[in-house]
Design an enzyme around this catalytic site. Structure first.
Site, PDB file in Angstrom:
ATOM      1  CG  HIS A   1      -1.981  -0.947   1.285  1.00  0.00           C
ATOM      2  ND1 HIS A   1      -3.018  -0.889   2.173  1.00  0.00           N
ATOM      3  CD2 HIS A   1      -2.224  -2.032   0.506  1.00  0.00           C
ATOM      4  CE1 HIS A   1      -3.852  -1.891   1.956  1.00  0.00           C
ATOM      5  NE2 HIS A   1      -3.388  -2.604   0.952  1.00  0.00           N
TER       6      HIS A   1
ATOM      7  CE  LYS B   1       5.509   3.497  13.135  1.00  0.00           C
ATOM      8  NZ  LYS B   1       5.494   2.973  11.771  1.00  0.00           N
TER       9      LYS B   1
ATOM     10  CE1 TYR C   1      -4.425   3.958   9.523  1.00  0.00           C
ATOM     11  CE2 TYR C   1      -4.760   3.970  11.888  1.00  0.00           C
ATOM     12  CZ  TYR C   1      -4.105   3.487  10.782  1.00  0.00           C
ATOM     13  OH  TYR C   1      -3.120   2.542  10.928  1.00  0.00           O
TER      14      TYR C   1
ATOM     15  N   PRO D   1      -2.338   0.635  19.222  1.00  0.00           N
ATOM     16  CG  PRO D   1      -4.284  -0.588  18.827  1.00  0.00           C
ATOM     17  CD  PRO D   1      -3.508   0.087  19.917  1.00  0.00           C
TER      18      PRO D   1
ATOM     19  CE1 TYR E   1      -0.337   4.024   9.841  1.00  0.00           C
ATOM     20  CE2 TYR E   1       0.656   2.673   8.117  1.00  0.00           C
ATOM     21  CZ  TYR E   1      -0.336   2.874   9.073  1.00  0.00           C
ATOM     22  OH  TYR E   1      -1.306   1.926   9.236  1.00  0.00           O
TER      23      TYR E   1
END
Ligand code: PHB
Length: 377
Positions: free
Chosen positions: A58, A283, A187, A279, A371
């Site tokens: 992704h 990570k 998100y 979460p 990220y």
């Protein structure tokens, strides 16, 4: 499992004590996001073949708020870096297979019970095996037994400091057999709380929504779950959540935790035994892999030259990345969850922050490079 594989590549023998059965390990669905560097490492050390075939790369995520989605384009913001979606249990499966193919010693259903003589040249581990207590003596102990394992207590209480934050919410997680609703992770912040649309593969989807930490799975029949998710994820342009058959429900507690230092004598803690992240930053598994990479390298140096410099610096080296990941995970969590639904000021500030990180290239870059893992050091 990864440490054992990396040590094997360096010609160093190890024994893995694994509390659970191979079947349970390979079946339990856990995290699913591999940072760029984690995926690269697995490829480099020869356990990435199935990940390359079955995982999906992704190059961005969506942040959704105020009924609109905004893409964070990792590839554009980090010079082409990406994440790979491939379940932790699949990584574990591949590692077990690699170890067993090269006569690696993994004792399944063998639970470490206590550690001894950690500050001597010959530390010992007592463990339960087939109902009997057995002992191994060794050069080093890697404490990779998770947050609730015995290894962290191997560091005397007066020789360690623990840093902790708990959050006033948890995640309700579901696994769904059905088609994906989206190509990339979403998100979302909504007045009713956070939610996340994730995936495992084209047939299995993973979704979460913020809930009360004291809530119970029994309070959430399927229809109530779909209603809640549809409300939180709704957009002005009529986006639709694909439904499917919910085959697992669980509640994930949220905490931030770090134990300093991560070593004592011949004991080296790694992963959840030393630190927990909420979460939201994806990570957890990546930090464990990063610890192990540092430890394997330090042990290899010791066996090659007798030099303990890298081992002595283990904790300090790891904690640099651990705290950066803590900061990012705490920040993502703070930006995306409702802490107190009676506080409209907080929601407005969070929406302003999300507006900023999705419209300023500089701010979007801070999400992208954290990220994918590039900013963690
Ligand atoms: C998951 O797919 O389980 C997942 C993805 C992203 C997160 C947390 C969990 O931040």
């Amino acid at each position: 499992m990864l440490l054992s594989h990396l040590l094997h590549l360096e010609g160093i023998a190890s024994v893995v004590l694994e509390r659970r059965s191979r079947e349970a390990l390979e079946k339990t669905v856990r995290a699913g996001v591999l940072e760029h560097g984690t995926a690269e490492l697995l490829k480099e050390v020869g356990v990435g073949e199935r990940m390359e075939r079955e995982g999906s790369v992704h190059s961005g995520i969506e942040l959704r708020f105020g009924g609109r989605g905004h893409r964070i384009d990792f590839a554009d913001l980090t010079d082409g870096l990406s994440i790979t979606i491939y379940g932790q249990q699949e990584v574990v499966k591949d590692l077990i297979q690699a170890r067993l193919e090269t006569d690696g010693q993994i004792l399944f259903e063998a639970e470490a019970a206590s550690l001894h003589d950690l500050d001597t040249v010959s530390p010992r581990v007592h463990f339960q095996n087939d109902g009997e207590e057995e002992e191994i003596s060794c050069d080093f102990v890697a404490g990779c037994d998770g947050f609730f394992g015995v290894c962290r207590d191997g560091i005397p209480e007066n020789a360690r400091t623990e840093y902790e934050r708990t959050y006033p919410f948890a995640w309700f997680g579901i696994l769904v057999e059905g088609p994906p609703s989206t190509e990339e992770l979403i998100y979302t912040l909504h007045d009713r709380g956070f939610s996340l649309v994730s995936t495992r593969n084209p047939e299995i989807q993973r979704l979460y929504f913020q809930c009360d930490p004291a809530d119970k799975v029994e309070n959430w029949p399927d229809e109530r779950i779909w209603d809640e998710l549809s409300t939180r994820l709704a957009t002005h342009d009529g986006w639709e959540l694909a439904d499917g058959n919910i085959f697992q429900k669980d509640i994930v507690q949220m905490r931030s935790f770090v134990c300093e230092p991560m070593q004592y004598g011949k004991l080296f803690l790694a992963g959840d035994a030393a630190h927990i992240v909420p979460p939201t930053g994806a990570k957890g598994m990546n930090l464990a892999v990063a610890d192990i990479q540092v430890l394997a390298h330090a042990l290899a140096e010791f066996y090659r030259s007798g030099d303990t410099g890298l081992l002595d610096a283990y904790s300090e080296t790891c904690l640099h990345r651990v705290w950066r990941a803590q900061r990012f995970s705490w920040w993502m969590t703070s930006m995306l969850h409702r802490f107190d639904r009676s506080d409209p000021f907080q929601l407005k500030v969070q929406q302003a922050e999300l507006g900023y990180v999705t419209s300023s290239r500089a701010a979007a870059t801070t999400i992208a490079e954290n990220y994918v893992g590039a900013a963690l050091g």
